[in-house]
Design an enzyme around this catalytic site. Sequence first.
Site, short mmCIF file in Angstrom:
data_model
loop_
_atom_site.label_atom_id
_atom_site.label_comp_id
_atom_site.label_asym_id
_atom_site.label_seq_id
_atom_site.Cartn_x
_atom_site.Cartn_y
_atom_site.Cartn_z
N GLU A 172 -14.93 2.95 5.10
CA GLU A 172 -15.17 1.47 4.94
C GLU A 172 -13.77 0.72 4.63
OE1 GLU A 172 -18.44 0.81 2.44
OE2 GLU A 172 -19.65 2.40 3.50
N TYR A 219 0.95 -1.10 -0.12
CA TYR A 219 0.17 0.01 -0.15
C TYR A 219 0.79 1.09 0.04
CZ TYR A 219 -3.84 3.13 1.61
OH TYR A 219 -4.50 4.29 1.47
N LYS A 237 0.86 4.46 -2.70
CA LYS A 237 0.80 5.90 -2.61
C LYS A 237 2.01 6.62 -2.87
CE LYS A 237 -3.76 5.50 -1.56
NZ LYS A 237 -4.85 6.04 -2.48
N PRO A 244 -3.99 12.09 3.59
CA PRO A 244 -4.70 11.91 4.93
C PRO A 244 -4.05 10.57 5.68
CG PRO A 244 -6.34 11.65 3.04
CD PRO A 244 -4.93 11.50 2.54
P1 NDP Z 1 -13.72 3.26 1.40
O1 NDP Z 1 -13.71 2.03 1.16
O2 NDP Z 1 -14.99 3.80 2.05
O3 NDP Z 1 -14.05 4.05 -0.41
C1 NDP Z 1 -13.31 3.56 -1.31
C2 NDP Z 1 -13.91 3.75 -2.53
O4 NDP Z 1 -13.23 3.43 -3.91
C3 NDP Z 1 -15.46 3.42 -2.55
O5 NDP Z 1 -16.18 4.29 -3.17
C4 NDP Z 1 -15.21 2.31 -4.08
O6 NDP Z 1 -16.11 2.22 -4.63
C5 NDP Z 1 -14.14 2.79 -4.60
N1 NDP Z 1 -13.32 1.82 -5.46
C6 NDP Z 1 -12.44 0.82 -5.05
N2 NDP Z 1 -12.02 0.27 -6.26
C7 NDP Z 1 -12.50 0.64 -7.40
C8 NDP Z 1 -12.82 0.44 -8.67
N3 NDP Z 1 -12.11 -0.56 -9.16
N4 NDP Z 1 -13.27 1.26 -9.38
C9 NDP Z 1 -14.20 2.24 -9.01
N5 NDP Z 1 -14.20 2.40 -7.53
C10 NDP Z 1 -13.31 1.80 -6.80
O7 NDP Z 1 -12.36 3.91 1.81
P2 NDP Z 1 -11.76 5.48 1.92
O8 NDP Z 1 -12.90 6.70 1.63
O9 NDP Z 1 -11.15 5.70 2.92
O10 NDP Z 1 -10.79 5.52 0.70
C11 NDP Z 1 -10.74 6.32 -0.41
C12 NDP Z 1 -9.44 6.87 -0.69
O11 NDP Z 1 -8.68 7.54 0.48
C13 NDP Z 1 -8.47 5.65 -0.96
O12 NDP Z 1 -7.80 6.04 -2.22
C14 NDP Z 1 -7.87 5.51 0.15
O13 NDP Z 1 -6.57 4.75 -0.14
C15 NDP Z 1 -7.36 6.83 0.62
N6 NDP Z 1 -7.08 7.08 2.05
C16 NDP Z 1 -7.84 6.39 3.06
C17 NDP Z 1 -7.35 6.65 4.25
C18 NDP Z 1 -8.15 6.17 5.49
O14 NDP Z 1 -7.59 5.97 6.79
N7 NDP Z 1 -9.41 5.52 5.52
C19 NDP Z 1 -6.31 7.29 4.49
C20 NDP Z 1 -5.53 7.94 3.43
C21 NDP Z 1 -5.93 7.63 2.31
P3 NDP Z 1 -17.06 0.79 -5.41
O15 NDP Z 1 -16.67 -0.26 -4.26
O16 NDP Z 1 -18.54 1.10 -5.17
O17 NDP Z 1 -16.32 0.71 -6.62
#
Ligand code: NDP
Length: 246
Positions: free
Chosen positions: A181, A145, A149, A175
């Site tokens: 989730e 991961y 990033k 972040p």
């Molecule tokens: P969530 O799991 O809540 O959201 C992830 C989103 O990514 C979902 O809407 C999912 O939609 C989408 N997604 C994943 N794979 C695909 C795909 N192949 N095509 C289209 N959409 C996709 O997690 P977060 O909101 O936390 O994550 C959002 C971003 O923030 C990510 O890039 C994560 O790495 C980053 N991040 C998160 C942190 C944390 O602590 N939570 C910290 C730092 C960065 P669906 O499954 O419906 O396609």
Amino acid sequence: MSLQPTDTALVTGASSGIGAATVRALRARNVNVIAAARRIERLAALASETGCVPLELDVRDRDAVAAIEHNHQVDILINNAGLGRAMGSLATADIADIERTIDTNVTALIHMTRAVLPGMLERRRGHVVNMSSTAAMHAGPTALYGASKAAVHKFCRDMRNELSGSGVRVSEINPGRVATEFYDVAVDDPEVRERVQNTGITELQPEDVAASIIHMVDAPWHVNISQLEIVPQEQIYGGYHFAVLS
Ligand code: NDP
């Protein structure tokens, strides 16, 4: 480019967490928003709530991604879709999880950018915001991961250079822990997931990160917020483990 009601923003990963919060924040500023993800039923609910345009999209689908610019004029791209798999140990990682993590977090993000850049360059106006992480910059026990990033981090830096003078802005947001989730997707074992999710600190909410994204995209046109790290007040990185002076 301060936000304009005529702007169209495309937010990937809009079905939950940071992406959904960003859609809400942009719609509150009257920006047209295309909300993209795979779970279309969630996007439909978000569309009813906010007036965004739902787009069923797997960001790893090269043809669907390439078609975006033919169907939509995108002024602001929020490259947010991402996930963490094989977070425990690379030594036991599934090949499929390695592929999925790099493909979603890195390769798809590059293809999304490739798809919308020609239009932005032609209009001499655009903004790409890429979702990175503190894992891009600080050492941690999640090498796959972190590497994905870190690639986003370097991509942002080099795109800034490549796009110099073009009128297109590029921003990276890093972040720390956000209550989303993310770990439901990352960790299969319920006991491990429970342990990992139980940080004991007040984590960021998706709305906190969305507010920072709004700050970036709403900055006056002469300003490019190149990188923004946002972490819970109680989360720190670094420090010495072998010697203290006081
Ligand atoms: P969530 O799991 O809540 O959201 C992830 C989103 O990514 C979902 O809407 C999912 O939609 C989408 N997604 C994943 N794979 C695909 C795909 N192949 N095509 C289209 N959409 C996709 O997690 P977060 O909101 O936390 O994550 C959002 C971003 O923030 C990510 O890039 C994560 O790495 C980053 N991040 C998160 C942190 C944390 O602590 N939570 C910290 C730092 C960065 P669906 O499954 O419906 O396609």
